[in-house]
Design an enzyme around this catalytic site. Structure first.
Site, mmCIF file in Angstrom:
data_model
loop_
_atom_site.group_PDB
_atom_site.id
_atom_site.type_symbol
_atom_site.label_atom_id
_atom_site.label_comp_id
_atom_site.label_asym_id
_atom_site.label_seq_id
_atom_site.Cartn_x
_atom_site.Cartn_y
_atom_site.Cartn_z
ATOM 1 N N HIS A 105 37.253 33.300 37.398
ATOM 2 C CA HIS A 105 36.934 33.673 35.966
ATOM 3 C C HIS A 105 36.857 32.281 35.026
ATOM 4 O O HIS A 105 37.515 32.316 34.016
ATOM 5 C CB HIS A 105 38.090 34.478 35.602
ATOM 6 C CG HIS A 105 38.021 36.047 36.089
ATOM 7 N ND1 HIS A 105 36.631 36.379 36.441
ATOM 8 C CD2 HIS A 105 38.712 37.050 36.118
ATOM 9 C CE1 HIS A 105 36.751 37.718 36.789
ATOM 10 N NE2 HIS A 105 37.977 37.884 36.878
ATOM 11 N N HIS A 179 35.147 41.269 29.873
ATOM 12 C CA HIS A 179 36.256 41.728 31.022
ATOM 13 C C HIS A 179 37.093 42.937 30.559
ATOM 14 O O HIS A 179 38.165 42.721 30.544
ATOM 15 C CB HIS A 179 37.079 40.480 31.492
ATOM 16 C CG HIS A 179 37.767 40.592 32.941
ATOM 17 N ND1 HIS A 179 38.839 41.436 33.140
ATOM 18 C CD2 HIS A 179 37.307 40.514 34.118
ATOM 19 C CE1 HIS A 179 39.056 41.428 34.259
ATOM 20 N NE2 HIS A 179 38.428 40.755 34.965
ATOM 21 N N GLU A 311 32.357 44.882 35.557
ATOM 22 C CA GLU A 311 31.908 43.417 35.129
ATOM 23 C C GLU A 311 30.414 43.175 35.459
ATOM 24 O O GLU A 311 30.273 43.160 36.518
ATOM 25 C CB GLU A 311 32.998 42.703 35.749
ATOM 26 C CG GLU A 311 34.268 42.680 35.512
ATOM 27 C CD GLU A 311 35.327 42.029 36.330
ATOM 28 O OE1 GLU A 311 35.226 40.994 36.731
ATOM 29 O OE2 GLU A 311 36.232 42.783 36.849
#
Length: 346
Positions: A105, A179, A311
């Site tokens: 991420h 997210h 996502e």
């Protein structure tokens, strides 16, 4: 339609501002300039009750240590990069390792932990917020200076649009997602096991025990990953299968079988229905298997599967840099992705 804003925190002299964009039907979206983060999505149930359907913090200062990325924009690269290693134009790069020996991420100080420039948008058919962030060459180990623009906009058709555009001055990788963790029951009255999920994805990527991908692509046919006709999330989630055991549920990339990805999520008690369309190639479905302790929820037993992520993104970068090319962005190219969320009751 309307936009309001409020300073909710100050970090080293920089104001953290929350914008509320509202349409004429009572739907309201909260967005802060820290991490370009969605803080709330307020929608009516079938009885007209307005409730929140995404995980967020009432105390906005907690977003400054939002390690589970609630509602944030993820970049430069969403998901994992195997061992944090990349080779681009014959140059090796070592990315920040922020989950054991893996980069995930965007790194510890990725896009989710940056203050973005903002601009309000008023148009005839929608209102919104445009956010802009410049990621410098070398940030979190990535090559190239990348300028990213994100637009959140809401219209009276109850559609929230998430648009992303990015450019670079040097070949790099870009793979950006939002997210948000969803629960359509409203204010998290129930977990997500009785949510109905439908995804037009005919393939999925199996994972290793640590969550990384090997590069294999499997068909969903006759597997628990087949959501093409739709089913309750809880129908198969606790089956004693290796892939589900590795993630303690779902935490897998699913590849859309068309150029436009389509997802439907529905919760029967509230009647809330969300339809997602995207030009991304895949979606990571995470069933909220473990939130750990530092969450907006006070009871540990409520944390498990209290919300889910969808996502939309490119495929993660796996072992031997598989799928890296899907996220390569070169100078004079423009990365463009759009994901639209349409809210209704049925």
């Amino acid at each position: 339609m309307n936009i309001s804003k409020e300073i909710v925190e100050n970090v080293s002299g920089i104001d953290i501002v929350e914008y509320i964009i509202e349409n004429d039907n009572g739907i309201a979206i909260g967005i802060i300039n820290f991490g370009a983060t969605i803080t709330k999505i307020i929608t009516p149930d079938r009885y007209g009750n307005l409730e929140n359907m995404v995980v967020g913090f009432d105390n906005k200062s907690k977003y400054l240590k939002n390690f589970l990325h609630f509602g944030s924009v993820i970049g430069r690269v969403a998901g994992r990069v195997y061992k944090g290693k990349l080779t681009i134009d014959d140059v090796a790069y070592n990315l920040d390792l922020n989950l054991n020996d893996t980069h995930i991420h965007g790194g510890e100080n990725g896009f989710h932990s940056r203050v973005w420039d903002t601009e309000e948008i008023y148009e005839e058919d929608k209102v919104g917020v445009k956010l802009r962030y410049i990621s410098l060459d070398g940030e979190e180990g990535f090559p190239g200076t990348v300028e990213t623009k994100v637009v959140y906009s809401l219209n009276n058709e109850n559609e929230l649009e998430f648009e992303v555009e990015a450019t670079t001055d040097k070949t790099t990788v870009v793979n950006i997602t939002n997210h948000s963790y969803f629960n359509l029951s409203g204010n998290f009255k129930e977990n997500i096991l009785n949510h109905y999920l439908k995804i037009n994805a005919d393939r999925f990527l199996p994972i290793y025990k640590n969550g990384d991908i090997s590069g294999k692509i499997n068909t969903v046919e006759n597997t628990v990953f087949d959501f093409r006709k739709g089913k309750l999330i809880g129908e198969d989630i606790d089956k004693k299968l290796e892939q589900l055991t590795f993630a303690d549920g779902y935490d897998h990339p699913l590849l859309f079988d068309d150029k436009i990805g389509k997802i439907e999520l529905w919760e029967s008690n509230s009647g809330r229905h969300m339809e997602i369309t995207t030009n991304n190639e895949a979606v990571i479905f995470y069933s909220g298997n473990c939130f750990m302790k530092k969450t907006p929820f006070s009871k540990k037993d409520k944390n498990r599967r209290i919300a889910l992520c969808l996502e939309t993104q490119n495929l993660p970068i796996g072992e031997n840099e598989v799928f890296k090319e899907n996220s390569i962005l070169r100078k004079n190219e423009v990365y463009k992705r759009t994901t639209k969320y349409k809210f209704s009751v049925i």
